[in-house]
Motif scaffolding. Sequence first.
Motif, PDB file in Angstrom:
ATOM      1  N   THR A 198      41.368  24.797  25.511  1.00 14.72           N
ATOM      2  CA  THR A 198      41.321  23.698  24.550  1.00 14.72           C
ATOM      3  C   THR A 198      41.169  22.414  25.361  1.00 14.72           C
ATOM      4  N   ASP A 199      41.175  21.256  24.681  1.00 15.46           N
ATOM      5  CA  ASP A 199      41.038  19.983  25.387  1.00 15.46           C
ATOM      6  C   ASP A 199      42.199  19.737  26.326  1.00 15.46           C
ATOM      7  N   LYS A 200      43.342  20.342  26.001  1.00 17.40           N
ATOM      8  CA  LYS A 200      44.545  20.023  26.752  1.00 17.40           C
ATOM      9  C   LYS A 200      45.117  21.187  27.550  1.00 17.40           C
ATOM     10  N   GLU A 201      44.693  22.406  27.197  1.00 16.36           N
ATOM     11  CA  GLU A 201      45.380  23.564  27.741  1.00 16.36           C
ATOM     12  C   GLU A 201      44.451  24.702  28.154  1.00 16.36           C
ATOM     13  N   VAL A 202      44.909  25.428  29.175  1.00 18.00           N
ATOM     14  CA  VAL A 202      44.234  26.665  29.541  1.00 18.00           C
ATOM     15  C   VAL A 202      45.270  27.770  29.354  1.00 18.00           C
ATOM     16  N   THR A 203      44.952  28.740  28.514  1.00 19.48           N
ATOM     17  CA  THR A 203      45.891  29.841  28.309  1.00 19.48           C
ATOM     18  C   THR A 203      45.306  31.101  28.937  1.00 19.48           C
ATOM     19  N   VAL A 204      45.969  31.577  29.958  1.00 26.49           N
ATOM     20  CA  VAL A 204      45.449  32.725  30.692  1.00 26.49           C
ATOM     21  C   VAL A 204      46.365  33.927  30.502  1.00 26.49           C
ATOM     22  N   THR A 205      45.786  35.065  30.153  1.00 25.10           N
ATOM     23  CA  THR A 205      46.563  36.298  30.096  1.00 25.10           C
ATOM     24  C   THR A 205      46.187  37.145  31.299  1.00 25.10           C
ATOM     25  N   ALA A 206      47.172  37.359  32.147  1.00 21.89           N
ATOM     26  CA  ALA A 206      46.921  38.126  33.362  1.00 21.89           C
ATOM     27  C   ALA A 206      47.977  39.207  33.500  1.00 21.89           C
ATOM     28  N   GLU A 259      50.763  39.212  31.085  1.00 25.55           N
ATOM     29  CA  GLU A 259      51.592  38.013  30.961  1.00 25.55           C
ATOM     30  C   GLU A 259      50.746  36.827  30.499  1.00 25.55           C
ATOM     31  N   VAL A 260      51.313  36.012  29.593  1.00 25.68           N
ATOM     32  CA  VAL A 260      50.571  34.855  29.095  1.00 25.68           C
ATOM     33  C   VAL A 260      51.044  33.588  29.816  1.00 25.68           C
ATOM     34  N   HIS A 261      50.112  32.863  30.399  1.00 21.50           N
ATOM     35  CA  HIS A 261      50.443  31.618  31.089  1.00 21.50           C
ATOM     36  C   HIS A 261      49.769  30.459  30.369  1.00 21.50           C
ATOM     37  N   LYS A 262      50.598  29.476  29.963  1.00 26.12           N
ATOM     38  CA  LYS A 262      50.013  28.273  29.349  1.00 26.12           C
ATOM     39  C   LYS A 262      50.001  27.172  30.398  1.00 26.12           C
ATOM     40  N   LEU A 263      48.813  26.713  30.780  1.00 23.01           N
ATOM     41  CA  LEU A 263      48.717  25.694  31.814  1.00 23.01           C
ATOM     42  C   LEU A 263      48.132  24.416  31.214  1.00 23.01           C
ATOM     43  N   ALA A 264      48.751  23.299  31.533  1.00 18.95           N
ATOM     44  CA  ALA A 264      48.190  22.029  31.078  1.00 18.95           C
ATOM     45  C   ALA A 264      46.887  21.815  31.821  1.00 18.95           C
ATOM     46  N   LEU A 265      45.818  21.491  31.087  1.00 22.03           N
ATOM     47  CA  LEU A 265      44.508  21.324  31.706  1.00 22.03           C
ATOM     48  C   LEU A 265      44.578  20.309  32.847  1.00 22.03           C
ATOM     49  N   ASP A 266      45.323  19.260  32.597  1.00 20.21           N
ATOM     50  CA  ASP A 266      45.459  18.191  33.580  1.00 20.21           C
ATOM     51  C   ASP A 266      45.963  18.710  34.928  1.00 20.21           C
TER      52      ASP A 266
END
Lengths: 154, 319
Positions: free
Chosen positions: B127-135, B138-145
């Motif tokens: 999204t504009d603000k977030e990268v959500t990675v499932t590895a 496990e789900v990792h929510k990372l702030a795009l910034d």
Amino acid sequence: MPVLEGKELRIVGFLCNWCSYGGADTAGVGRFDQPTDLRIIKVPCSGRIDPLFIVKTLMSGADGVLVSGCHPNDCHYAEGNFYARRRLEMLKRFIPMLGIDPNRFDYTWVSASEGQRWQEVVTKFTEQIHKLGPAQKIEGADAEETLKLMEASL
Amino acid sequence: MKNLEDLKEQIRKALPELDVVIGWTDSFDPLHATPHFMRKEEDIDKLKVDALCVHNLATYLPGLKGKKVGIVVKGCDSRSVVELLQENLIKREDVTIFGFGCNGVVDQTKIRSIIGDVGNIEACELTDKEVTVTASGEVHKLALDEVLSDKCKTCRYPNAVLSDHFTGEEVATTATFEDGYKDLEEFEAKSTEEKFAYWLGEMDRCIRCYACRNACPMCVCRDHCVAQSRDPHWLSQEAHVRDKWMFQVIHAYHLTGRCTECGECQRACPVDIPILLFKKKFNKEIKEVFNYEAGLDPEATPPLLTFKNEEAKIKERDW
Ligand code: SF4
Ligand code: SF4
Ligand code: SF4
């Protein structure tokens, strides 16, 4: 007359054929005293000097590098030294990035008739290098230091 | 990209006149994009443009000389195209530039350092603000910034500086030249000895893969690269740190006044050596002495390819 008896350092001079090499010759013919640390490499023109010659020389263990060509507007090939000036100036500003003291490299202009000036340049530059002492040699990386850096960056 | 369909439409219209259009598409896993060569209509459907599209596609242009090529460019990539035009390495009439306003790309190294194992990526949502990675489940929510490339945080040219077709709105920017050089200044504050030791350690890790060179759009010598040439023999093939270090200085010097700081060299480096610092140093000095920045004006001449009788900013040594 070496500046420091028995303690010569290794300085490499890239001199253009038409002016500075002539200038050094004039100094020799005039029997002007000069330090003996400098080894001269004659090149056709200061414009022939790839700035990377200088880096290669420094990285290969020289303690200093001096470049000398014809004065601006006096180039045998009309504009070689104008290009050289830009390239060498950029290199001079870059050298500190490598952890090499920028005073280990200088570039200047000496004409064939300026034996006196050549003597002065070479004496002052040699003194400058002696003040800095022998350059740090690239023998190989310190494995422990590398490991520390790697750990810090992880 | 919000206007992806508009871009596809532009490409669709232009494709019949072109041999190929280069863009990006999905890669081997959801966390990566890969360069995409579109030759047929159906290829266009697979085009993607988002924060994973890191590659600077301008690297391919000199190799496609003589062909009619379309290329999709971010702001920084467009500067490489301009630089190639400046140096006559490609012809203006042969390239069709599809530009857009860019909001930044991710730095895979940053993602890797946060989520650890990237061997098994199952999904990636942007999204504009977030990268959500499932590895690995496990789900990792990372702030795009947090995972944005450093260059994007101080980007001054997010919009293509030259384009035949521009998609969407222009992106506003407030960064200044100085903003982009804070890391360099920090490094420069170190002592001479510290810098020497630092590079000795960093360069020792180099594996001489030359990915940095191959990724660089301005490294155009290809088979004639001094790294491999025997005549002149600049570098030995030894794995000595001196040769590796010398190679980086060669790369940086050959880019003086030409490097557009796309960062591809550093991104491509498998062992994360911060080689962009060398290039930044030259760029900062080029700006200081010649008030010049590469890749902005197709008509300009790079400063080391010309001279002035009187150089306003070069103070020579008066012995
Ligand atoms: S530097 Fe600018 S144009 Fe390039 S990817 Fe980052 S934000 Fe986009
Ligand atoms: S040297 Fe690096 S940053 Fe500069 S143009 Fe080449 S790849 Fe891009
Ligand atoms: S990409 Fe990195 S490891 Fe490979 S040659 Fe370049 S600096 Fe060395």
